[in-house]
Enzyme design. Structure first.
Site, PDB file in Angstrom:
ATOM      1  N   HIS A 302       0.857  -1.191   0.000  1.00 43.06           N
ATOM      2  CA  HIS A 302       0.000   0.000   0.000  1.00 43.06           C
ATOM      3  C   HIS A 302       0.886   1.232   0.000  1.00 43.06           C
ATOM      4  O   HIS A 302       1.936   1.249   0.639  1.00 43.06           O
ATOM      5  CB  HIS A 302      -0.903   0.012   1.249  1.00 43.06           C
ATOM      6  CG  HIS A 302      -2.089   0.907   1.098  1.00 43.06           C
ATOM      7  ND1 HIS A 302      -2.016   2.265   1.323  1.00 43.06           N
ATOM      8  CD2 HIS A 302      -3.355   0.649   0.719  1.00 43.06           C
ATOM      9  CE1 HIS A 302      -3.215   2.793   1.092  1.00 43.06           C
ATOM     10  NE2 HIS A 302      -4.036   1.838   0.728  1.00 43.06           N
ATOM     11  N   ASP A 359      -7.914  -5.353  -0.057  1.00 42.61           N
ATOM     12  CA  ASP A 359      -8.365  -6.262  -1.127  1.00 42.61           C
ATOM     13  C   ASP A 359      -7.972  -7.706  -0.904  1.00 42.61           C
ATOM     14  O   ASP A 359      -8.448  -8.589  -1.622  1.00 42.61           O
ATOM     15  CB  ASP A 359      -7.795  -5.781  -2.470  1.00 42.61           C
ATOM     16  CG  ASP A 359      -8.378  -4.441  -2.850  1.00 42.61           C
ATOM     17  OD1 ASP A 359      -7.592  -3.496  -3.098  1.00 42.61           O
ATOM     18  OD2 ASP A 359      -9.605  -4.315  -2.844  1.00 42.61           O
TER      19      ASP A 359
END
Ligand code: SDX
Length: 430
Positions: A302, A359
């Site tokens: 991320h 996700d």
């Protein structure tokens, strides 16, 4: 806070500092170019703040996510998606009456204009659902006037949140050749969506309360995430004065990319590939580290979180319980857990502070709910919509907003004169 001092050659420039309510610091460079003719360069904007915002706070080092000051853990444990949508857009948790009015308005604006059904008819069955969603959301501006009058715009906010689940469900029904199921006024937001997705005209369909509750929590977890790629897109498009529907349509397109919202379906495809390869997790972790391969561990890493994504933690913690209660034993969940364990023990991931993101586990729950893989990113968009709207309104209502227009550093040819084609000779291609 003292100014920042920038020395450029023999010039010394004082730049003001901006300090946020959580102590984040920024060098205000709005006067830099005018004062020095120099700009900053930050491809991917990893070090650049595009705005000041009061909607969402993320501390990527500590894995903190808050909406209007409320932690994501608090909201997923105690709130509902429509209440979080209200909080993001209007800035405060609603009273009982305010929430009831908000939900009643969403219920009574969930129908699509019958003429919009013609748009779905034009699509082939295998049309990518995110493309259909983006196009039909943009076409709402053909049916609903985009005047910037406050009350019309406020009603369009309600229309958009109310209708997007109908558009998503109609796109799914069209893709499987089944008749559309219309919204029902007696169902709450997530139950109504599930009913439109899975009911068929010939029989009663009862929405499983556990599935509806799980979907509700997943949508809360996706509701906003400060200036990510799709939200920045929504702000950028809106900054030109483009209407709400067109701005959100652009955000849907940005979200569809596999590095962003498209990752949730890419994770399931990756887990299936590992399962079909005998569950050989170590092989794929090594492949993800190999720079000569373009394979990445989807759902890992991320830009902001250099610790656990708190949303991934919430989803992972509920995955076992939800699958148990639904009586589902999904081998992909075991592979996901093993993949996470092996990766997190590996120096490559530890050194780069790569952790599972939102996700990584969400697709396991969508599968358990019967959502097809090609609809996973649509689910992300349904959850993210209130955040996009809140950010768009904040941009629009900020008197300091200017049209987004970044600069560049030109690295092409210097000035040269035109050469008539007869005099050009052979130029090596490319
Ligand atoms: C979302 O911004 C948001 O808030 C997004 C989001 C939201 O709610 O809106 O949180 C939702 O988009 C989550 C991210 C979903 N995408 C994925 O899961 C795709 C896989 N992840 C990556 O592609 C990547 O981690 C990104 C895109 C998420 C972040 O990319 P960055 O910040 O540009 O990081 P990078 O590509 O520069 O990577 C830094 C290093 C590189 O190695 P080195 O060059 O230093 O040797 O880490 C490596 C990368 O190769 N790396 C990975 C990796 N992610 C980064 N290596 C293997 N597998 C991965 N998944």
């Amino acid at each position: 806070m003292d100014n920042a001092t920038l020395t450029l050659g023999n010039e010394v420039l004082e730049l003001p500092m901006v300090v946020g309510s959580e102590g984040e610091k920024a060098v205000d460079i709005r006067k830099l170019r005018a004062g020095t003719g120099t700009i900053t360069l930050d491809s991917g904007y990893g070090n650049t703040g595009s705005c000041e915002s009061a909607i969402t706070f993320i501390d990527g080092e500590k894995g903190i996510l808050r909406h209007r000051g409320y932690s994501i853990e608090d909201l997923t444990a105690n709130s509902t998606f429509t209440e979080v949508a209200y909080l993001l857009i209007y800035g405060e948790l609603p009273s009982e009456e305010e929430l009831a009015t908000f939900e009643e308005r969403l219920t009574h604006h969930s129908l699509l204009h019958e003429d919009m059904k013609k748009f779905f008819e034009g699509y082939p069955a295998n049309a990518p659902p995110m493309s259909v969603l983006s196009t039909i959301v943009a076409s709402l501006s053909a049916f609903y006037d985009e005047s910037t009058q406050e009350d019309e715009l406020e009603l369009n906010v309600i229309r958009l949140i109310a209708k997007i689940k109908t558009i998503a469900a109609f796109a799914y029904k069209k893709s499987i050749g089944q008749p559309y199921i219309y919204p029902r006024n007696d169902l709450d937001y997530s139950s109504d969506f599930l009913h439109m997705m899975f009911a068929v005209p010939s029989e009663e369909y009862e929405v499983d309360p556990l599935v509806s509750k799980t979907l509700n929590r997943l949508m809360i977890l996706h509701a906003d995430h400060e200036q990510n790629c799709s939200t920045s897109t929504v702000r950028m498009v809106g900054s030109s004065g483009a209407n709400l529907f067109g701005s959100i349509s652009a955000g849907i397109s940005a979200l569809s990319g596999p590095l962003h919202g498209g990752a949730n379906s890419a994770v399931i495809k990756m887990l299936n590939m590992i399962a079909e390869d005998g569950g050989n997790v170590d092989k794929y972790v090594e492949l993800a580290k190999d720079k000569s391969s373009d394979f990445r561990l989807m759902g890992f890493g991320h830009r902001v979180y250099k610790n656990f994504d708190p949303r991934a933690r919430v989803i992972k913690s509920s995955a076992d319980a939800v699958l148990d209660q639904l009586g589902i034993d999904d081998p992909l969940l075991d592979i996901a857990k093993k993949l996470e364990r092996v990766a997190l023990e590996d120096e490559y991931f530890a050194a780069r502070r790569l952790y599972p993101n939102v996700d990584f586990y969400s697709g396991i729950l969508y599968r358990a709910m019967g959502i097809p893989t090609n609809m996973f990113t649509v689910m992300f968009a349904l959850g993210r919509l209130p955040g996009w709207i809140a950010q768009w309104l904040e941009m629009k209502n900020d008197p300091g907003t200017r049209i987004y227009r970044p600069r560049q550093v030109y690295v092409g040819e210097n000035g040269r004169s035109y050469v008539p084609i007869a005099e050009r000779g052979v130029v090596s291609a490319g």
